[in-house]
Design a protein around this motif. Sequence first.
Motif, mmCIF file in Angstrom:
data_model
loop_
_atom_site.group_PDB
_atom_site.id
_atom_site.type_symbol
_atom_site.label_atom_id
_atom_site.label_comp_id
_atom_site.label_asym_id
_atom_site.label_seq_id
_atom_site.Cartn_x
_atom_site.Cartn_y
_atom_site.Cartn_z
ATOM 1 N N GLN A 7 0.965 -1.067 0.035
ATOM 2 C CA GLN A 7 -0.045 0.064 -0.040
ATOM 3 C C GLN A 7 0.979 1.308 0.033
ATOM 4 O O GLN A 7 1.795 1.333 0.796
ATOM 5 C CB GLN A 7 -0.796 -0.069 1.221
ATOM 6 C CG GLN A 7 -1.675 0.985 1.410
ATOM 7 C CD GLN A 7 -2.666 1.249 2.529
ATOM 8 O OE1 GLN A 7 -3.547 0.304 2.760
ATOM 9 N NE2 GLN A 7 -2.611 2.177 3.301
ATOM 10 N N LYS A 34 -0.538 0.282 -9.358
ATOM 11 C CA LYS A 34 -1.502 -0.765 -9.753
ATOM 12 C C LYS A 34 -3.034 -0.481 -9.556
ATOM 13 O O LYS A 34 -3.819 -0.630 -10.521
ATOM 14 C CB LYS A 34 -1.254 -1.864 -9.216
ATOM 15 C CG LYS A 34 0.241 -2.812 -9.464
ATOM 16 C CD LYS A 34 0.461 -2.949 -10.868
ATOM 17 C CE LYS A 34 -0.257 -3.976 -11.498
ATOM 18 N NZ LYS A 34 0.022 -4.218 -12.821
ATOM 19 N N GLU A 35 -3.263 0.413 -8.571
ATOM 20 C CA GLU A 35 -4.645 0.647 -8.290
ATOM 21 C C GLU A 35 -4.743 1.879 -7.370
ATOM 22 O O GLU A 35 -4.128 1.874 -6.297
ATOM 23 C CB GLU A 35 -5.357 -0.737 -7.651
ATOM 24 C CG GLU A 35 -6.762 -0.466 -7.289
ATOM 25 C CD GLU A 35 -7.238 -1.970 -6.969
ATOM 26 O OE1 GLU A 35 -7.914 -2.495 -7.765
ATOM 27 O OE2 GLU A 35 -7.024 -2.025 -5.877
ATOM 28 N N ILE A 37 -8.192 3.458 -5.214
ATOM 29 C CA ILE A 37 -9.464 3.428 -4.869
ATOM 30 C C ILE A 37 -9.865 4.725 -4.157
ATOM 31 O O ILE A 37 -9.330 5.269 -3.203
ATOM 32 C CB ILE A 37 -9.784 2.130 -3.790
ATOM 33 C CG1 ILE A 37 -9.253 0.688 -4.514
ATOM 34 C CG2 ILE A 37 -11.275 2.268 -3.451
ATOM 35 C CD1 ILE A 37 -9.318 -0.202 -3.511
ATOM 36 N N ILE A 71 -12.681 2.327 -8.644
ATOM 37 C CA ILE A 71 -11.629 1.906 -8.549
ATOM 38 C C ILE A 71 -10.800 2.211 -9.924
ATOM 39 O O ILE A 71 -11.393 2.003 -11.019
ATOM 40 C CB ILE A 71 -11.689 0.302 -8.557
ATOM 41 C CG1 ILE A 71 -12.208 0.066 -7.138
ATOM 42 C CG2 ILE A 71 -10.123 -0.393 -8.708
ATOM 43 C CD1 ILE A 71 -12.663 -1.404 -7.176
ATOM 44 N N ILE A 72 -9.555 2.617 -9.998
ATOM 45 C CA ILE A 72 -8.808 3.119 -10.950
ATOM 46 C C ILE A 72 -7.551 1.972 -11.251
ATOM 47 O O ILE A 72 -6.571 2.127 -10.330
ATOM 48 C CB ILE A 72 -8.180 4.569 -10.761
ATOM 49 C CG1 ILE A 72 -9.143 5.553 -10.741
ATOM 50 C CG2 ILE A 72 -7.441 5.007 -12.174
ATOM 51 C CD1 ILE A 72 -8.848 6.726 -10.222
ATOM 52 N N SER A 73 -7.820 1.261 -12.287
ATOM 53 C CA SER A 73 -7.012 0.119 -12.512
ATOM 54 C C SER A 73 -5.795 0.630 -13.113
ATOM 55 O O SER A 73 -6.015 1.159 -14.445
ATOM 56 C CB SER A 73 -7.417 -1.116 -13.205
ATOM 57 O OG SER A 73 -8.170 -1.862 -12.411
ATOM 58 N N LEU A 74 -4.581 0.653 -13.166
ATOM 59 C CA LEU A 74 -3.274 1.157 -13.654
ATOM 60 C C LEU A 74 -2.301 0.250 -13.911
ATOM 61 O O LEU A 74 -2.368 -0.963 -13.098
ATOM 62 C CB LEU A 74 -2.756 2.493 -13.175
ATOM 63 C CG LEU A 74 -3.940 3.644 -12.642
ATOM 64 C CD1 LEU A 74 -2.995 4.511 -11.730
ATOM 65 C CD2 LEU A 74 -3.977 4.326 -13.920
ATOM 66 N N SER A 75 -1.383 0.567 -14.611
ATOM 67 C CA SER A 75 0.038 -0.274 -14.895
ATOM 68 C C SER A 75 1.045 0.930 -15.082
ATOM 69 O O SER A 75 1.629 0.837 -16.115
ATOM 70 C CB SER A 75 -0.137 -1.339 -15.714
ATOM 71 O OG SER A 75 0.710 -2.344 -15.342
ATOM 72 N N THR A 76 1.047 2.050 -14.142
ATOM 73 C CA THR A 76 1.745 3.099 -14.604
ATOM 74 C C THR A 76 3.232 2.959 -13.820
ATOM 75 O O THR A 76 3.320 2.915 -12.508
ATOM 76 C CB THR A 76 1.025 4.268 -14.108
ATOM 77 O OG1 THR A 76 0.007 4.340 -14.766
ATOM 78 C CG2 THR A 76 1.692 5.727 -14.293
ATOM 79 N N SER A 99 -2.158 1.397 -4.308
ATOM 80 C CA SER A 99 -1.594 0.230 -4.217
ATOM 81 C C SER A 99 -0.486 -0.074 -5.289
ATOM 82 O O SER A 99 -0.947 0.639 -6.477
ATOM 83 C CB SER A 99 -2.493 -0.918 -4.113
ATOM 84 O OG SER A 99 -3.407 -1.008 -3.037
ATOM 85 N N GLY A 100 0.448 -0.615 -4.970
ATOM 86 C CA GLY A 100 1.368 -0.674 -6.371
ATOM 87 C C GLY A 100 2.358 -1.695 -5.908
ATOM 88 O O GLY A 100 2.611 -2.291 -4.729
#
Length: 104
Positions: A7, A34-35, A37, A71-76, A99-100
């Motif tokens: 987190q 990664k996300e 919320i 929820i925003i899903s990312l891979s940034t 989270s990441g």
Amino acid sequence: MAKTATQLGAGALSTVLTTTLYTAPSLTPAAIIKEIIVTNKNTTTARNVTIDVNSRQIMAAQPIPPNSSIIISLSTVMGSAQLIRGGQDTGTDCDYIISGIVYS
């Protein structure tokens, strides 16, 4: 190079839209987000939320209905000292969790 899922940040959004929510550590690459919320705890009023990653808006005054979450899903990928910033239009009704994966 070790990587750890974790987190990265949590708290309540303020009305200052450029409040720093997370600062990447001094490594390259530093982290992968990664996300995100965001939850509006207000029972009657929607709140408009703005989030930016690396100085680019990923959510601009997005209304979140009462008692709802997004929820925003990312891979940034974030580099050294890059920021996630954000805030809400009024009050402190919205909480966030980021989270990441952090590299060390």
